[in-house]
Design a protein around this motif. Sequence first.
Motif, PDB file in Angstrom:
ATOM      1  N   ASP A 194      -2.478   0.407  64.518  1.00  0.00           N
ATOM      2  CA  ASP A 194      -2.302   0.582  63.077  1.00  0.00           C
ATOM      3  C   ASP A 194      -3.595   0.122  62.396  1.00  0.00           C
ATOM      4  OD1 ASP A 194      -1.682   0.223  60.328  1.00  0.00           O
ATOM      5  OD2 ASP A 194       0.449   0.003  60.810  1.00  0.00           O
ATOM      6  N   GLU A 195      -4.446   1.065  62.034  1.00  0.00           N
ATOM      7  CA  GLU A 195      -5.761   0.718  61.492  1.00  0.00           C
ATOM      8  C   GLU A 195      -5.654  -0.049  60.180  1.00  0.00           C
ATOM      9  OE1 GLU A 195      -8.639   3.855  61.320  1.00  0.00           O
ATOM     10  OE2 GLU A 195      -7.817   4.835  63.104  1.00  0.00           O
ATOM     11  N   ARG A 196      -4.735   0.343  59.328  1.00  0.00           N
ATOM     12  CA  ARG A 196      -4.605  -0.344  58.039  1.00  0.00           C
ATOM     13  C   ARG A 196      -4.195  -1.800  58.240  1.00  0.00           C
ATOM     14  NH1 ARG A 196      -0.635   1.962  53.432  1.00  0.00           N
ATOM     15  NH2 ARG A 196       0.923   1.317  54.968  1.00  0.00           N
ATOM     16  N   ARG A 197      -3.275  -2.019  59.157  1.00  0.00           N
ATOM     17  CA  ARG A 197      -2.836  -3.390  59.427  1.00  0.00           C
ATOM     18  C   ARG A 197      -3.970  -4.200  60.056  1.00  0.00           C
ATOM     19  NH1 ARG A 197       2.528  -3.053  62.406  1.00  0.00           N
ATOM     20  NH2 ARG A 197       1.175  -2.325  64.087  1.00  0.00           N
ATOM     21  N   ALA A 198      -4.708  -3.593  60.977  1.00  0.00           N
ATOM     22  CA  ALA A 198      -5.828  -4.291  61.606  1.00  0.00           C
ATOM     23  C   ALA A 198      -6.897  -4.654  60.582  1.00  0.00           C
ATOM     24  CB  ALA A 198      -6.430  -3.424  62.713  1.00  0.00           C
ATOM     25  N   ARG A 199      -7.143  -3.757  59.638  1.00  0.00           N
ATOM     26  CA  ARG A 199      -8.106  -4.060  58.575  1.00  0.00           C
ATOM     27  C   ARG A 199      -7.641  -5.257  57.744  1.00  0.00           C
ATOM     28  NH1 ARG A 199      -9.177   1.528  58.953  1.00  0.00           N
ATOM     29  NH2 ARG A 199     -11.397   2.028  58.662  1.00  0.00           N
ATOM     30  N   ALA A 200      -6.356  -5.301  57.451  1.00  0.00           N
ATOM     31  CA  ALA A 200      -5.822  -6.425  56.675  1.00  0.00           C
ATOM     32  C   ALA A 200      -5.990  -7.732  57.440  1.00  0.00           C
ATOM     33  CB  ALA A 200      -4.348  -6.183  56.350  1.00  0.00           C
ATOM     34  N   TYR A 201      -5.708  -7.703  58.740  1.00  0.00           N
ATOM     35  CA  TYR A 201      -5.910  -8.903  59.554  1.00  0.00           C
ATOM     36  C   TYR A 201      -7.383  -9.318  59.535  1.00  0.00           C
ATOM     37  CZ  TYR A 201      -1.315  -7.928  61.734  1.00  0.00           C
ATOM     38  OH  TYR A 201       0.013  -7.698  61.982  1.00  0.00           O
ATOM     39  N   GLY A 202      -8.263  -8.347  59.711  1.00  0.00           N
ATOM     40  CA  GLY A 202      -9.691  -8.650  59.735  1.00  0.00           C
ATOM     41  C   GLY A 202     -10.187  -9.192  58.412  1.00  0.00           C
ATOM     42  N   HIS A 203      -9.672  -8.639  57.316  1.00  0.00           N
ATOM     43  CA  HIS A 203     -10.067  -9.127  55.992  1.00  0.00           C
ATOM     44  C   HIS A 203      -9.677 -10.592  55.820  1.00  0.00           C
ATOM     45  CE1 HIS A 203     -10.641  -9.344  51.666  1.00  0.00           C
ATOM     46  NE2 HIS A 203      -9.393  -9.763  51.552  1.00  0.00           N
ATOM     47  N   LEU A 204      -8.477 -10.940  56.241  1.00  0.00           N
ATOM     48  CA  LEU A 204      -8.051 -12.330  56.115  1.00  0.00           C
ATOM     49  C   LEU A 204      -8.872 -13.247  57.018  1.00  0.00           C
ATOM     50  CD1 LEU A 204      -4.186 -11.985  55.786  1.00  0.00           C
ATOM     51  CD2 LEU A 204      -5.755 -12.962  54.109  1.00  0.00           C
ATOM     52  N   LEU A 205      -9.177 -12.800  58.222  1.00  0.00           N
ATOM     53  CA  LEU A 205     -10.023 -13.616  59.105  1.00  0.00           C
ATOM     54  C   LEU A 205     -11.372 -13.903  58.457  1.00  0.00           C
ATOM     55  CD1 LEU A 205      -9.512 -12.236  62.735  1.00  0.00           C
ATOM     56  CD2 LEU A 205      -9.028 -14.550  61.918  1.00  0.00           C
ATOM     57  N   GLN A 206     -11.994 -12.873  57.902  1.00  0.00           N
ATOM     58  CA  GLN A 206     -13.290 -13.071  57.262  1.00  0.00           C
ATOM     59  C   GLN A 206     -13.162 -13.989  56.051  1.00  0.00           C
ATOM     60  OE1 GLN A 206     -15.585 -12.434  59.115  1.00  0.00           O
ATOM     61  NE2 GLN A 206     -16.342 -10.337  59.099  1.00  0.00           N
ATOM     62  N   SER A 207     -12.077 -13.859  55.305  1.00  0.00           N
ATOM     63  CA  SER A 207     -11.880 -14.710  54.132  1.00  0.00           C
ATOM     64  C   SER A 207     -11.699 -16.166  54.533  1.00  0.00           C
ATOM     65  CB  SER A 207     -10.664 -14.226  53.336  1.00  0.00           C
ATOM     66  OG  SER A 207     -10.872 -12.917  52.842  1.00  0.00           O
ATOM     67  N   TYR A 208     -10.933 -16.396  55.593  1.00  0.00           N
ATOM     68  CA  TYR A 208     -10.731 -17.768  56.047  1.00  0.00           C
ATOM     69  C   TYR A 208     -12.009 -18.350  56.648  1.00  0.00           C
ATOM     70  CZ  TYR A 208      -5.704 -17.405  55.249  1.00  0.00           C
ATOM     71  OH  TYR A 208      -4.467 -17.273  54.664  1.00  0.00           O
ATOM     72  N   GLU A 209     -12.819 -17.510  57.283  1.00  0.00           N
ATOM     73  CA  GLU A 209     -14.095 -18.022  57.782  1.00  0.00           C
ATOM     74  C   GLU A 209     -15.007 -18.416  56.625  1.00  0.00           C
ATOM     75  OE1 GLU A 209     -17.799 -17.154  60.756  1.00  0.00           O
ATOM     76  OE2 GLU A 209     -15.844 -16.282  61.131  1.00  0.00           O
ATOM     77  N   ALA A 210     -15.038 -17.598  55.579  1.00  0.00           N
ATOM     78  CA  ALA A 210     -15.836 -17.951  54.404  1.00  0.00           C
ATOM     79  C   ALA A 210     -15.349 -19.267  53.800  1.00  0.00           C
ATOM     80  CB  ALA A 210     -15.769 -16.828  53.370  1.00  0.00           C
TER      81      ALA A 210
END
Length: 220
Positions: A194-210
């Motif tokens: 599910d590309e949309r779901r994977a993008r959402a996961y990735g966005h949150l990972l990047q946000s938490y890393e920031a």
Amino acid sequence: MTRTARDLLRTITAELAPDPRSNPLVPRIAAGEADREVLALLALEQARVIPADRRAFLQLAVRSTAEPEADAYFTALAEGEALAQQRLPAFAAACGVDEDRAAAYLPLPGCQAYPAYVAWLALNAPPADAVLAVTANFSAWGGYCATIAAALRTHHGFDDEACAFFDFFAEPAEHLDRAAERAVQAALDAGRLDERRARAYGHLLQSYEALFWRTLERPA
């Protein structure tokens, strides 16, 4: 034209590339403007992040038994975290962190949000979607580590042993790239990504890393 895993990984990695302004600390480290206390906090926080991520990746591997390509990817990630953990004490010692301080240290919530979310992924995310999200996030992390390793040598006189933790993550990991590509391709072929779901996961990972880096810059 059928989309390949390689194309998808490149696209999502580019989409999720962090805004340079989202990480104010690494440029300060690169310029020699971060003192050893900030570096000590980085070591102390990573001492909790690395083992937590390792256990999360092992859990994702366990949940991937029906997806051998994803299983292999997360197993390799967990093995890498174990190797990184072996290299971390030398960095901590160079920053002046001893066993008593490490034992008494109270982690910063803003820094521990990232491993907490990785643990959430380990329990809840479909493994193939997690592969895509984690791979995109690691691209930025490797670049940060290369910058920090160079700065530690230039501005603080750290030796190779003290820099080994960051050198490890800065090195190209072609075997992981290939493993990620195989896992994503298998999921695409099976129709379970599910590309949309994977993008959402990735966005949150990047946000938490920031958030991790912003918290270290202003720990109070």
